[in-house]
Design a protein around this motif. Structure first.
Motif, short mmCIF file in Angstrom:
data_model
loop_
_atom_site.label_atom_id
_atom_site.label_comp_id
_atom_site.label_asym_id
_atom_site.label_seq_id
_atom_site.Cartn_x
_atom_site.Cartn_y
_atom_site.Cartn_z
N TYR A 84 0.81 -1.21 0.00
CA TYR A 84 0.00 0.00 0.00
C TYR A 84 0.85 1.27 0.00
O TYR A 84 0.45 2.30 -0.55
N ALA A 85 2.03 1.20 0.61
CA ALA A 85 2.93 2.35 0.57
C ALA A 85 3.31 2.65 -0.88
O ALA A 85 3.29 3.81 -1.32
N ALA A 86 3.64 1.60 -1.62
CA ALA A 86 3.99 1.77 -3.04
C ALA A 86 2.80 2.29 -3.84
O ALA A 86 2.95 3.14 -4.73
N GLU A 87 1.59 1.79 -3.53
CA GLU A 87 0.38 2.24 -4.22
C GLU A 87 0.15 3.73 -4.01
O GLU A 87 -0.15 4.48 -4.95
N LEU A 88 0.27 4.18 -2.77
CA LEU A 88 0.05 5.59 -2.47
C LEU A 88 1.08 6.48 -3.15
O LEU A 88 0.74 7.54 -3.68
N ILE A 89 2.33 6.07 -3.14
CA ILE A 89 3.37 6.85 -3.80
C ILE A 89 3.09 6.95 -5.30
O ILE A 89 3.27 8.01 -5.91
N ALA A 90 2.60 5.86 -5.89
CA ALA A 90 2.30 5.85 -7.33
C ALA A 90 1.19 6.83 -7.69
O ALA A 90 1.11 7.30 -8.84
N LEU A 91 0.32 7.15 -6.74
CA LEU A 91 -0.76 8.10 -6.98
C LEU A 91 -0.26 9.55 -6.99
O LEU A 91 -1.02 10.46 -7.32
N ARG A 92 0.99 9.75 -6.61
CA ARG A 92 1.64 11.07 -6.60
C ARG A 92 0.83 12.09 -5.80
O ARG A 92 0.46 13.16 -6.30
N PRO A 93 0.56 11.78 -4.52
CA PRO A 93 -0.18 12.73 -3.70
C PRO A 93 0.67 13.95 -3.35
O PRO A 93 1.90 13.92 -3.46
N VAL A 95 0.79 15.13 -0.32
CA VAL A 95 1.31 14.83 1.02
C VAL A 95 0.69 13.52 1.47
O VAL A 95 -0.41 13.15 1.02
N ILE A 96 1.40 12.79 2.33
CA ILE A 96 0.90 11.53 2.87
C ILE A 96 0.85 11.63 4.39
O ILE A 96 1.80 12.06 5.03
N MET A 97 -0.27 11.24 4.97
CA MET A 97 -0.42 11.11 6.42
C MET A 97 -0.19 9.65 6.79
O MET A 97 -0.78 8.76 6.17
N ALA A 98 0.66 9.39 7.79
CA ALA A 98 0.98 8.02 8.17
C ALA A 98 1.00 7.87 9.68
O ALA A 98 1.40 8.78 10.40
N SER A 99 0.59 6.70 10.14
CA SER A 99 0.54 6.43 11.58
C SER A 99 1.55 5.36 11.96
O SER A 99 1.52 4.24 11.44
N GLY A 100 2.46 5.71 12.86
CA GLY A 100 3.38 4.72 13.42
C GLY A 100 4.60 4.46 12.57
O GLY A 100 4.61 4.66 11.34
N SER A 101 5.65 3.96 13.22
CA SER A 101 6.90 3.65 12.53
C SER A 101 6.71 2.58 11.47
O SER A 101 7.40 2.60 10.43
N SER A 102 5.80 1.65 11.70
CA SER A 102 5.60 0.56 10.75
C SER A 102 5.04 1.04 9.43
O SER A 102 5.15 0.35 8.41
N ALA A 103 4.42 2.22 9.42
CA ALA A 103 3.92 2.81 8.17
C ALA A 103 4.91 3.79 7.57
O ALA A 103 5.10 3.83 6.34
N VAL A 104 5.57 4.57 8.42
CA VAL A 104 6.48 5.59 7.93
C VAL A 104 7.71 4.96 7.27
O VAL A 104 8.16 5.42 6.20
N GLY A 105 8.25 3.91 7.87
CA GLY A 105 9.44 3.27 7.33
C GLY A 105 9.28 2.83 5.89
O GLY A 105 10.09 3.20 5.02
N PRO A 106 8.25 2.03 5.56
CA PRO A 106 8.05 1.60 4.18
C PRO A 106 7.83 2.76 3.21
O PRO A 106 8.26 2.70 2.06
N LEU A 107 7.17 3.82 3.66
CA LEU A 107 6.96 4.98 2.79
C LEU A 107 8.29 5.64 2.43
O LEU A 107 8.54 5.98 1.27
N LEU A 108 9.16 5.80 3.43
CA LEU A 108 10.44 6.45 3.18
C LEU A 108 11.39 5.56 2.37
O LEU A 108 12.36 6.06 1.80
N GLN A 109 11.12 4.28 2.32
CA GLN A 109 11.90 3.40 1.47
C GLN A 109 11.57 3.62 0.00
O GLN A 109 12.38 3.33 -0.89
N VAL A 110 10.37 4.16 -0.25
CA VAL A 110 9.91 4.36 -1.62
C VAL A 110 10.12 5.80 -2.09
O VAL A 110 10.40 6.04 -3.26
N THR A 111 9.98 6.76 -1.18
CA THR A 111 10.12 8.15 -1.59
C THR A 111 10.88 8.98 -0.56
O THR A 111 10.68 8.80 0.65
#
Length: 329
Positions: A84-93, A95-111
């Motif tokens: 889902y992190a990759a999906e959201l990045i592909a949508l080119r938002p 800004v992204i709102m994220a909850s917790g380290s388990s969500a932020v880490g994967p997002l920062l791996q992509v963007t």
């Protein structure tokens, strides 16, 4: 937030998202990604999401008019989170709102370019999400839910309400850095309280049940549930086991105590999402995450469930009751 009210708000928003998509094409509607390690049915998650939506609305960001929100909920599944992190990045938002380290880490791996606002992250510097709290420096900023020192306070409060406790099961996440760090803080003060600790994996429900059953059989036991995005997913199980086996417990989040847990001590995560909406709004207007300082809680809230204490046969010390911010009768 009652479930039917939450459904009305989310359903109403979802109904206009297609309109928002068309508006984006012709009118420049802003787009927000939203990544949550929870389920849509979880009441705590519902309260957090509604607080975020309300915070945006108060700032003039209306779903279907000038903003679109794409939500992904992972239910704590690691593979789903990466997907889902990759999906959201592909949508080119915007800004992204994220909850917790388990969500932020994967997002920062992509963007490392799309702005990210986080909530409920205990140590963003240690995790490498930001350079410092005052000057994040990258594409992420947000709100931390506690500092590690609070973990020692959980054991202190547990001993104060249940002085006979000698053995404590510490339910923590061994995968995220926050788990071992919180356990280490508790471990550092355990000898001074004459307490023996046992770490238990929050991701393994069978291990949780075995540990609490064994603890209850040995007597003089207690439970500490440390901060983790997975803890709310097992909230009902832990609260029910603690009640069934009459084991005193303390949690990092108010919602556990209001739902039957003995006590909690920590910041209000729902308020963090309302505050995070402010940062999202500022970024949508052009500010940079690197220039928005990471904010720490200004107050920790002590909640005592007096009904649960009575069921456990505990007499809450008057001095502890006097310090409580909320007492559930």
């Amino acid at each position: 937030m009652r479930r039917r009210n939450f459904i009305k708000i989310i359903a109403g928003s979802a109904a206009v998202w297609p309109l928002a998509a068309r508006a984006q094409q012709v009118g420049g509607t802003k787009r927000i990604g939203f990544l949550m390690p929870a389920t849509a049915e979880d009441p705590l998650n519902q309260a957090r999401e509604v607080a975020f939506f309300q915070g945006l609305q108060q700032l003039g960001w209306i779903v279907g008019q000038n903003v679109r929100i794409d939500i992904r909920r992972t239910a704590g599944n690691v593979e789903s989170t990466s997907k889902y992190a990759a999906e959201l990045i592909a949508l080119r938002p915007d800004v992204i709102m994220a909850s917790g380290s388990s969500a932020v880490g994967p997002l920062l791996q992509v963007t490392r370019t799309i702005p990210i606002v986080f909530a409920n992250v205990p140590d963003p510097v240690g995790a490498g999400f930001v350079e410092s709290l005052a000057r994040p420096g990258g594409n992420a900023t947000g709100f931390i839910n506690f500092e590690y020192g609070i973990s020692a306070k959980w054991l202190e409060l547990l001993k104060e309400i249940a002085p006979s406790v000698k053995r404590v099961v510490v339910i923590r996440d061994p995968v995220l850095a926050v788990g071992p760090a919180q356990y280490g803080a508790i471990q550092s003060v355990a000898p001074s309280f004459g307490v023996e600790l046992k770490p238990v994996n929050i991701r393994d429900t069978a291990e949780i049940e075995r540990a609490i059953v064994t603890l209850a059989a040995s007597g003089n036991g207690g439970i500490i549930v440390t901060g983790s995005p997975f803890a709310p997913l097992h909230r009902e199980l832990i609260v029910a086991l603690a009640a069934r086996h009459k084991v005193p417990s303390i949690f990092f989040e108010r919602f556990f105590a209001t739902n039957g847990g003995l006590m909690s001590y920590g910041s209000d995560s729902v308020d963090q999402f309302r505050a995070a909406a402010g940062y999202v709004g500022r970024i949508l207007k052009g500010e940079k995450p690197a220039e928005l300082a990471v904010q720490a809680p200004t107050k920790n809230v002590l909640v005592i469930n007096l009904k649960t204490a009575k069921a456990l046969g505990l007499t809450v010390p008057p001095t502890l009751l006097a310090r409580a911010d909320e007492v559930i009768e």
